[in-house]
Design an enzyme around this catalytic site. Structure first.
Site, PDB file in Angstrom:
ATOM      1  CB  THR A 134     -13.457  -6.214   3.656  1.00  0.00           C
ATOM      2  OG1 THR A 134     -13.121  -6.685   4.968  1.00  0.00           O
ATOM      3  CG2 THR A 134     -12.841  -4.844   3.435  1.00  0.00           C
TER       4      THR A 134
ATOM      5  CB  THR B  77     -11.452  -1.092  10.157  1.00  0.00           C
ATOM      6  OG1 THR B  77     -11.295  -2.514  10.208  1.00  0.00           O
ATOM      7  CG2 THR B  77     -10.212  -0.424  10.731  1.00  0.00           C
TER       8      THR B  77
ATOM      9  NE  ARG C 127     -16.223  -3.041  -0.830  1.00  0.00           N
ATOM     10  CZ  ARG C 127     -16.375  -2.704   0.441  1.00  0.00           C
ATOM     11  NH1 ARG C 127     -17.560  -2.374   0.904  1.00  0.00           N
ATOM     12  NH2 ARG C 127     -15.340  -2.685   1.259  1.00  0.00           N
TER      13      ARG C 127
ATOM     14  CD  GLN D 155      -7.330  -1.803   7.790  1.00  0.00           C
ATOM     15  OE1 GLN D 155      -6.813  -1.906   8.880  1.00  0.00           O
ATOM     16  NE2 GLN D 155      -7.329  -2.787   6.913  1.00  0.00           N
TER      17      GLN D 155
ATOM     18  NE  ARG E 202      -9.281   1.423  -3.592  1.00  0.00           N
ATOM     19  CZ  ARG E 202      -8.048   1.134  -4.004  1.00  0.00           C
ATOM     20  NH1 ARG E 202      -7.390   1.961  -4.778  1.00  0.00           N
ATOM     21  NH2 ARG E 202      -7.469   0.013  -3.612  1.00  0.00           N
TER      22      ARG E 202
ATOM     23  N   GLY F  76      -5.440  -4.412   1.422  1.00  0.00           N
ATOM     24  CA  GLY F  76      -4.938  -4.850   0.123  1.00  0.00           C
ATOM     25  C   GLY F  76      -3.844  -3.882  -0.274  1.00  0.00           C
ATOM     26  CG  HIS F  77      -1.035  -2.949   1.934  1.00  0.00           C
ATOM     27  ND1 HIS F  77      -0.358  -2.918   3.126  1.00  0.00           N
ATOM     28  CD2 HIS F  77      -2.250  -2.383   2.202  1.00  0.00           C
ATOM     29  CE1 HIS F  77      -1.123  -2.370   4.061  1.00  0.00           C
ATOM     30  NE2 HIS F  77      -2.279  -2.045   3.518  1.00  0.00           N
TER      31      HIS F  77
ATOM     32  CE  LYS G   5      -2.435   1.498   4.156  1.00  0.00           C
ATOM     33  NZ  LYS G   5      -3.557   2.075   3.350  1.00  0.00           N
TER      34      LYS G   5
ATOM     35  CG  LEU H  78       1.702  14.893  -8.610  1.00  0.00           C
ATOM     36  CD1 LEU H  78       1.017  15.810  -7.608  1.00  0.00           C
ATOM     37  CD2 LEU H  78       3.144  15.316  -8.809  1.00  0.00           C
TER      38      LEU H  78
ATOM     39  CG  ASP I 282      -7.675   1.318  -0.578  1.00  0.00           C
ATOM     40  OD1 ASP I 282      -7.031   0.319  -0.205  1.00  0.00           O
ATOM     41  OD2 ASP I 282      -8.923   1.348  -0.605  1.00  0.00           O
TER      42      ASP I 282
ATOM     43  CB  THR J  53     -14.081  -5.907  -1.709  1.00  0.00           C
ATOM     44  OG1 THR J  53     -13.875  -4.496  -1.840  1.00  0.00           O
ATOM     45  CG2 THR J  53     -13.896  -6.335  -0.271  1.00  0.00           C
TER      46      THR J  53
HETATM   47  P1  GDP Z   1      -2.649   0.671  -0.016  1.00  0.00           P
HETATM   48  O1  GDP Z   1      -3.789  -0.127   0.527  1.00  0.00           O
HETATM   49  O2  GDP Z   1      -2.481   1.969   0.701  1.00  0.00           O
HETATM   50  O3  GDP Z   1      -1.374  -0.106  -0.108  1.00  0.00           O
HETATM   51  O4  GDP Z   1      -3.047   1.052  -1.509  1.00  0.00           O
HETATM   52  P2  GDP Z   1      -3.685   0.068  -2.620  1.00  0.00           P
HETATM   53  O5  GDP Z   1      -2.628  -0.828  -3.123  1.00  0.00           O
HETATM   54  O6  GDP Z   1      -4.941  -0.551  -2.105  1.00  0.00           O
HETATM   55  O7  GDP Z   1      -4.156   1.123  -3.692  1.00  0.00           O
HETATM   56  C1  GDP Z   1      -3.247   1.974  -4.335  1.00  0.00           C
HETATM   57  C2  GDP Z   1      -3.385   1.755  -5.847  1.00  0.00           C
HETATM   58  O8  GDP Z   1      -2.715   2.800  -6.527  1.00  0.00           O
HETATM   59  C3  GDP Z   1      -2.697   0.482  -6.326  1.00  0.00           C
HETATM   60  O9  GDP Z   1      -3.366   0.010  -7.473  1.00  0.00           O
HETATM   61  C4  GDP Z   1      -1.287   0.954  -6.687  1.00  0.00           C
HETATM   62  O10 GDP Z   1      -0.640   0.111  -7.654  1.00  0.00           O
HETATM   63  C5  GDP Z   1      -1.585   2.302  -7.253  1.00  0.00           C
HETATM   64  N1  GDP Z   1      -0.541   3.326  -7.073  1.00  0.00           N
HETATM   65  C6  GDP Z   1       0.294   3.521  -6.007  1.00  0.00           C
HETATM   66  N2  GDP Z   1       1.015   4.638  -6.180  1.00  0.00           N
HETATM   67  C7  GDP Z   1       0.640   5.155  -7.378  1.00  0.00           C
HETATM   68  C8  GDP Z   1       0.997   6.340  -8.098  1.00  0.00           C
HETATM   69  O11 GDP Z   1       1.809   7.155  -7.675  1.00  0.00           O
HETATM   70  N3  GDP Z   1       0.362   6.554  -9.292  1.00  0.00           N
HETATM   71  C9  GDP Z   1      -0.576   5.694  -9.798  1.00  0.00           C
HETATM   72  N4  GDP Z   1      -1.143   5.984 -10.953  1.00  0.00           N
HETATM   73  N5  GDP Z   1      -0.942   4.571  -9.137  1.00  0.00           N
HETATM   74  C10 GDP Z   1      -0.349   4.325  -7.947  1.00  0.00           C
HETATM   75  P1  IMO Z   2      -5.833  -0.854   3.126  1.00  0.00           P
HETATM   76  O1  IMO Z   2      -4.832  -1.345   4.124  1.00  0.00           O
HETATM   77  C1  IMO Z   2      -9.756   0.888   2.423  1.00  0.00           C
HETATM   78  C2  IMO Z   2     -12.963  -0.299   5.151  1.00  0.00           C
HETATM   79  C3  IMO Z   2     -14.107  -1.108   4.556  1.00  0.00           C
HETATM   80  C4  IMO Z   2     -15.261  -0.594   5.413  1.00  0.00           C
HETATM   81  C5  IMO Z   2     -14.610  -0.424   6.783  1.00  0.00           C
HETATM   82  C6  IMO Z   2     -14.849  -1.583   7.729  1.00  0.00           C
HETATM   83  O2  IMO Z   2      -5.786  -1.567   1.816  1.00  0.00           O
HETATM   84  O3  IMO Z   2      -5.777   0.624   3.002  1.00  0.00           O
HETATM   85  P2  IMO Z   2     -13.814  -4.036   7.856  1.00  0.00           P
HETATM   86  O4  IMO Z   2     -13.898  -5.177   6.879  1.00  0.00           O
HETATM   87  O5  IMO Z   2     -12.434  -3.605   8.171  1.00  0.00           O
HETATM   88  O6  IMO Z   2     -14.645  -4.281   9.081  1.00  0.00           O
HETATM   89  O7  IMO Z   2     -14.543  -2.815   7.083  1.00  0.00           O
HETATM   90  O8  IMO Z   2     -13.210  -0.287   6.545  1.00  0.00           O
HETATM   91  N1  IMO Z   2     -11.614  -0.865   4.930  1.00  0.00           N
HETATM   92  C7  IMO Z   2     -10.739  -0.373   4.054  1.00  0.00           C
HETATM   93  N2  IMO Z   2     -10.858   0.628   3.158  1.00  0.00           N
HETATM   94  N3  IMO Z   2      -8.580   0.260   2.572  1.00  0.00           N
HETATM   95  C8  IMO Z   2      -8.431  -0.720   3.482  1.00  0.00           C
HETATM   96  O9  IMO Z   2      -7.238  -1.286   3.761  1.00  0.00           O
HETATM   97  C9  IMO Z   2      -9.564  -1.108   4.252  1.00  0.00           C
HETATM   98  N4  IMO Z   2      -9.771  -2.047   5.207  1.00  0.00           N
HETATM   99  C10 IMO Z   2     -11.036  -1.865   5.627  1.00  0.00           C
HETATM  100  O10 IMO Z   2     -14.294  -0.825   3.197  1.00  0.00           O
HETATM  101  O11 IMO Z   2     -15.645   0.682   4.964  1.00  0.00           O
HETATM  102 MG    MG Z   3      -5.518  -1.063  -0.142  1.00  0.00          MG
END
Ligand code: GDP
Ligand code: IMO
Ligand code: MG
Length: 419
Positions: free
Chosen positions: A129, A238, A302, A223, A304, A40-41, A16, A331, A13, A300
């Site tokens: 998850t 994971t 949940r 991840q 963070r 979840g991207h 990416k 930032l 998270d 999920t």
């Molecule tokens: P990923 O799994 O690494 O792709 O990240 P996620 O999408 O799960 O979580 C990143 C969260 O931060 C998402 O809600 C994005 O829309 C948000 N996000 C990404 N870059 C920025 C940023 O520079 N500033 C803020 N405020 N939110 C951001």
């Molecule tokens: P992205 O790509 C954050 C975590 C779960 C749990 C552990 C194992 O969005 O960054 P799993 O269901 O993979 O067996 O769960 O890994 N986890 C993540 N945490 N971002 C993710 O993906 C994750 N994918 C799995 O919360 O702690």
């Molecule tokens: Mg994510």
């Protein structure tokens, strides 16, 4: 041509999806190589939010081919749902999505096993998850997994499913005292979806190589390094290799094809699920950062956990992934703070209590003004630049991109990493 490997440096998270979306302007292909719909991207373009779980984050661009490598585990139902969502948003899919025939398939029994196991672990559960990721990778390694290629031969598939699910159902009913799941019901659910998506299935290696002859490619990690099954905070990880090695085994493409390794690092650290988190802020400040950063799981829902940037982990990630440069995200979330800490060192982690020895931090003054949407380094407050420079000095890596908001255009591009 120049390829970029993009990986999360901490526990996922890190943002990416957003960075892949920004960089995919310069590529012809975007390749996922591990994980599944546990990821979840999030992509935000013109105020429209799209959350991708399985499909590579290049899909929103018409000229980019989105490729799912053999290392990804596929839930046909999740894939179907994601495709329907994209189609409803008028995103073009045909001739843009390619899925390796060697991907292992997540069965309903894998999901039931994942959930039953977590339940039985009680307080010491991993906090997965619940998507069946672990049991599917277990079956892959145990050589009893079902792959997409198996779905092309219905008779054989039925026999393979019977064998595999008999074993799953034995554990589900006898060990976990849960209900068994029927092979016929499974086939009846999965076959229609397979028939719908089979046009996307192929041997993706020649395609990746061909695309790479003409243009750049992004390899999109899911991840983060500390969730890597070998190098992370085991067992709170994971079930795939989330680092450089996962890209190689999960695509069949050689390491010589990675020209630049980009670590995606959040300006602070978060973790979802259980397990040690040395720099965690288990207090009001942590809750505030979560609120300002919207730190709710994209998969999920949940909450963070939040804490200060963990430099020790960043250094380890740099080694594991041969990271050349860093994209620093979120930032803007630190805009309100009077002072900001960076965790620089600690000793042993106790994996029973999650307590950590000898935590050390450095403290910097906060900038206390808005950085939201800034696109030029020169427009950043002086103290924000100091924070960035400190991370560069400590990590010995350049920060080549800075994200100042969730949207595609809220980005400072310091260096073109494709040139
Ligand atoms: P990923 O799994 O690494 O792709 O990240 P996620 O999408 O799960 O979580 C990143 C969260 O931060 C998402 O809600 C994005 O829309 C948000 N996000 C990404 N870059 C920025 C940023 O520079 N500033 C803020 N405020 N939110 C951001
Ligand atoms: P992205 O790509 C954050 C975590 C779960 C749990 C552990 C194992 O969005 O960054 P799993 O269901 O993979 O067996 O769960 O890994 N986890 C993540 N945490 N971002 C993710 O993906 C994750 N994918 C799995 O919360 O702690
Ligand atoms: Mg994510």
């Amino acid at each position: 041509m120049s390829n970029v490997l993009l990986v999360g440096t901490h526990w996922g998270d890190e943002g990416k999806g957003k960075i892949v979306d920004v960089l995919s302007e310069s590529v012809s292909g975007c390749v996922r190589f591990q994980g599944g719909h546990n990821a979840g991207h999030t992509l935000v373009i013109d105020d429209v939010k799209t959350i991708l779980h399985l499909i590579p984050s290049g899909i929103l661009r018409d000229e980019v081919k989105s490729i799912i490598g053999n290392g990804v585990v596929i839930s046909l139902e999740a894939l179907n749902k994601e495709l329907d969502d994209l189609i409803s948003k008028k995103i073009k899919i045909d001739n843009k999505l390619f899925i390796s025939e060697s991907c292992h398939v997540i069965l309903p029994t894998h999901i039931a096993l994942d959930i039953a196991r977590e339940k039985s672990l009680g307080k010491s559960s991993i906090g997965t998850t619940g998507r069946g990721i672990g049991p599917t990778y277990e079956d892959k390694v145990a050589r009893r997994g079902i792959r997409l290629i198996d779905f092309f031969n219905h008779q054989n598939l039925k026999k393979k499913l019977e064998k595999s699910m008999e074993y799953h159902n034995f554990i589900l009913t006898k060990y976990y005292k849960e209900e068994s799941i029927s092979v016929d019901d499974t086939l009846n659910t999965l076959m229609p979806i397979f028939n719908k998506i089979k046009k996307f299935i192929c041997d993706v290696i020649p395609l990746i190589l061909e695309l790479n002859n003409q243009s750049n490619i992004i390899f999109e990690g899911a991840q983060g390094a500390m969730l890597d099954v070998d190098h992370g905070t085991y067992p709170y990880v994971t079930s795939s290799n989330t680092t450089l090695s996962g890209m190689i085994s999960g695509t069949g493409i050689g390491v010589d094809k990675v020209n630049y390794s980009l670590g995606i690092t959040k300006a602070y650290t978060t973790r979802v699920g259980h397990g040690p988190f040395p720099s965690e802020l288990d207090n009001e400040l942590g809750l505030n950062i979560a609120k300002w950063g919207g730190e709710v799981g994209a998969t999920t829902g949940r909450a963070r956990r939040c804490g200060w940037l963990d430099l020790k982990i960043l250094e380890k990630s740099i080694e594991l992934n041969r990271i050349d440069g860093i994209a620093l995200t979120k930032l803007d979330v630190l805009d309100n703070l009077e002072s900001i800490k960076i965790c620089t060192s600690y000793g042993a982690i106790n994996y029973d209590t999650f307590e950590v020895d000898d935590l050390e931090y450095i403290e910097l003054e906060g900038w206390q003004s808005s950085t939201v949407g800034i696109t030029n380094m020169a427009d950043l407050p002086k103290k924000a630049i100091e924070y960035i420079k400190t991370i560069e000095e400590l990590s010995k890596r350049p920060i080549v991109m800075i994200s100042t908001g969730p949207s595609r255009n809220q980005i400072i591009s310091v260096k073109n990493i494709f040139s």
